[in-house]
Scaffold this motif. Structure first.
Motif, PDB file in Angstrom:
ATOM      1  N   UNK A  93      -9.003   6.440  26.262  1.00 42.19           N
ATOM      2  CA  UNK A  93      -8.523   5.852  25.012  1.00 42.19           C
ATOM      3  C   UNK A  93      -7.844   4.517  25.311  1.00 42.19           C
ATOM      4  N   UNK A  94      -7.007   4.533  26.351  1.00 36.91           N
ATOM      5  CA  UNK A  94      -6.280   3.304  26.703  1.00 36.91           C
ATOM      6  C   UNK A  94      -7.278   2.195  27.073  1.00 36.91           C
ATOM      7  N   UNK A  95      -8.285   2.561  27.841  1.00 34.54           N
ATOM      8  CA  UNK A  95      -9.287   1.562  28.243  1.00 34.54           C
ATOM      9  C   UNK A  95      -9.999   0.989  27.019  1.00 34.54           C
ATOM     10  N   UNK A  96     -10.348   1.844  26.055  1.00 36.07           N
ATOM     11  CA  UNK A  96     -11.014   1.345  24.846  1.00 36.07           C
ATOM     12  C   UNK A  96     -10.109   0.403  24.060  1.00 36.07           C
ATOM     13  N   UNK A  97      -8.831   0.784  23.972  1.00 34.24           N
ATOM     14  CA  UNK A  97      -7.889  -0.068  23.231  1.00 34.24           C
ATOM     15  C   UNK A  97      -7.719  -1.418  23.928  1.00 34.24           C
TER      16      UNK A  97
ATOM     17  N   UNK B  45      -8.674   5.696  18.074  1.00 38.04           N
ATOM     18  CA  UNK B  45      -7.887   6.913  18.280  1.00 38.04           C
ATOM     19  C   UNK B  45      -8.606   8.119  17.685  1.00 38.04           C
ATOM     20  N   UNK B  46      -9.170   7.948  16.493  1.00 37.74           N
ATOM     21  CA  UNK B  46      -9.879   9.053  15.830  1.00 37.74           C
ATOM     22  C   UNK B  46     -11.110   9.456  16.647  1.00 37.74           C
ATOM     23  N   UNK B  47     -11.902   8.449  17.056  1.00 39.28           N
ATOM     24  CA  UNK B  47     -13.123   8.736  17.822  1.00 39.28           C
ATOM     25  C   UNK B  47     -12.820   9.463  19.128  1.00 39.28           C
ATOM     26  N   UNK B  48     -11.692   9.148  19.736  1.00 32.38           N
ATOM     27  CA  UNK B  48     -11.401   9.758  21.031  1.00 32.38           C
ATOM     28  C   UNK B  48     -10.698  11.102  20.877  1.00 32.38           C
TER      29      UNK B  48
ATOM     30  N   UNK C  88      -7.695  11.701  19.806  1.00 29.26           N
ATOM     31  CA  UNK C  88      -6.250  11.680  20.066  1.00 29.26           C
ATOM     32  C   UNK C  88      -5.507  12.218  18.843  1.00 29.26           C
ATOM     33  N   UNK C  89      -4.551  13.107  19.086  1.00 26.52           N
ATOM     34  CA  UNK C  89      -3.792  13.672  17.963  1.00 26.52           C
ATOM     35  C   UNK C  89      -2.604  12.768  17.657  1.00 26.52           C
ATOM     36  N   UNK C  90      -2.738  11.972  16.604  1.00 27.78           N
ATOM     37  CA  UNK C  90      -1.713  10.975  16.273  1.00 27.78           C
ATOM     38  C   UNK C  90      -0.656  11.586  15.358  1.00 27.78           C
ATOM     39  N   UNK C  91       0.599  11.459  15.739  1.00 29.11           N
ATOM     40  CA  UNK C  91       1.680  11.941  14.882  1.00 29.11           C
ATOM     41  C   UNK C  91       2.201  10.836  13.978  1.00 29.11           C
TER      42      UNK C  91
END
Ligand SMILES: Nc1ncnc2c1ncn2[C@@H]1O[C@H](COP(=O)(O)OP(=O)(O)O)[C@@H](O)[C@H]1O
Ligand SMILES: [Mg+2]
Length: 309
Positions: free
Chosen positions: A240-244, A278-281, A283-286
């Motif tokens: 995720x970090x790499x994509x961002x 974030x959605x594609x990967x 990741x559970x976003x709070x």
């Protein structure tokens, strides 16, 4: 007024203070800002003559901290990080005790204590034992103690640590008032608010090193025009970090526990893109917050970690 040159303090092989140099001008409120363990108290203790430096030197109003400790004691006031008062005594008795330690003559003592109780806003409670005082009230008396002998320079180690908002405001007002009458102030803090509200210049310390020194305005320029997007999420993966990081405007990403901070240009416009990734990967976003840079984002920018409070 104060000059610190290549100050080093080692404990065994660990440098609590590692080659720190700075100058404080007369009439300035100067802040040492940094997380716990950064070396702030060690720097103040060396300047007050409570601790010997391993190397380097300090000059206060022309006096060398190691050679002229006696002269320096007369012109500085010190508010230690740990409150040093007798809780079974009243505020007035505490002040009287320290006034005797400083050798103030009796008449002067009564007058000075009355003035300082007034300054602390505690005249009406002066004859209560400190057991009934809040942390903030004790802190205010601790500051009064440091001022008994009318110092020209005041060192305050975390003057607002553990105080309620009302006392905090009162302590801010006291510091500003003293400064407006000419007091030079060196304070340490791990709270951004203190540095923002009080300090003419701020030195940021981390791991014993001074990593930035400027006015608030100057420091903020270091962060530049970028926005900060703060994402609280679980399961942040390296992918995720790499994509961002591939988003063009992204300047820096730091992860501290479950908080990921993304520093980027035009944060608002890029928000949809970030959310997609974030959605594609999975990741559970709070939560996601976007904010203008402040001192906290500066600290993050400089060190990659959040300033602990
Ligand atoms: N007497 C001591 N012996 C060994 N290490 C110490 C001693 N005093 C402080 N340190 C270490 O020096 C570093 C700086 O401490 P300190 O100056 O108290 O930081 P701060 O005031 O910024 O929280 C810390 O890592 C601390 O553990
Ligand atoms: Mg400290």
């Amino acid at each position: 007024m104060i000059r610190v040159e290549h100050l080093v303090k080692r404990y065994n092989n660990i440098a609590a203070v590692n080659d720190v140099s700075f100058e404080i001008k007369k009439g300035e409120i100067f802040g040492l800002l940094g997380p716990n363990g950064a070396g702030k108290s060690t720097i103040i203790s060396i300047l007050c003559g409570l601790l010997e430096p391993t190397s380097g030197r300090g000059i206060i109003d022309g006096f060398d901290i190691q050679k002229n400790a006696f002269e320096i004691k007369k012109i500085i006031g010190v508010v230690p990080q740990e409150i040093s008062l007798y809780s079974t005594l009243t505020a007035r008795e505490n002040l009287d005790f320290y006034a005797k330690v400083y050798g103030l003559p009796r008449r002067l003592r009564e007058q000075r204590i009355a003035e300082l109780l007034k300054m602390s806003g505690l005249t009406l409670r002066a004859d209560e034992s400190l057991q009934s005082y809040s942390g903030g009230m004790k802190r205010r008396i601790n500051i009064a103690v440091a001022l008994l002998h009318k110092p020209r320079i005041l060192f305050m180690d975390e003057p607002t640590a553990g105080v309620d908002p009302q006392s905090r405001k009162r302590i801010y007002d006291t510091i500003l008032e003293l400064n407006s009458k000419g007091m030079t102030v060196l304070l340490t803090t791990h709270q951004l608010e203190d540095a923002e509200k009080l300090c003419h210049r701020i030195a940021i310390v981390d791991n014993g090193k001074l990593i930035a020194l400027d006015t608030l305005e100057g420091l903020m320029k270091l962060v530049g025009e970028s926005d900060i997007v703060r994402i609280e999420a679980r399961d942040i993966t390296q992918n995720t970090i790499t994509s961002l990081e591939k988003i063009n405007n992204v300047q820096k990403i730091s992860v501290d526990g479950e908080t990921m901070t993304v520093q980027l240009l035009k944060g608002r416009e890029m928000l949809a893109r970030i959310i997609d990734i974030l959605t594609d990967s999975g990741t559970k976003v709070d939560s996601i917050q976007i904010k203008e840079p402040d001192l906290e984002t500066l600290f993050l920018h400089l060190t990659g970690t959040k300033l602990r409070r």
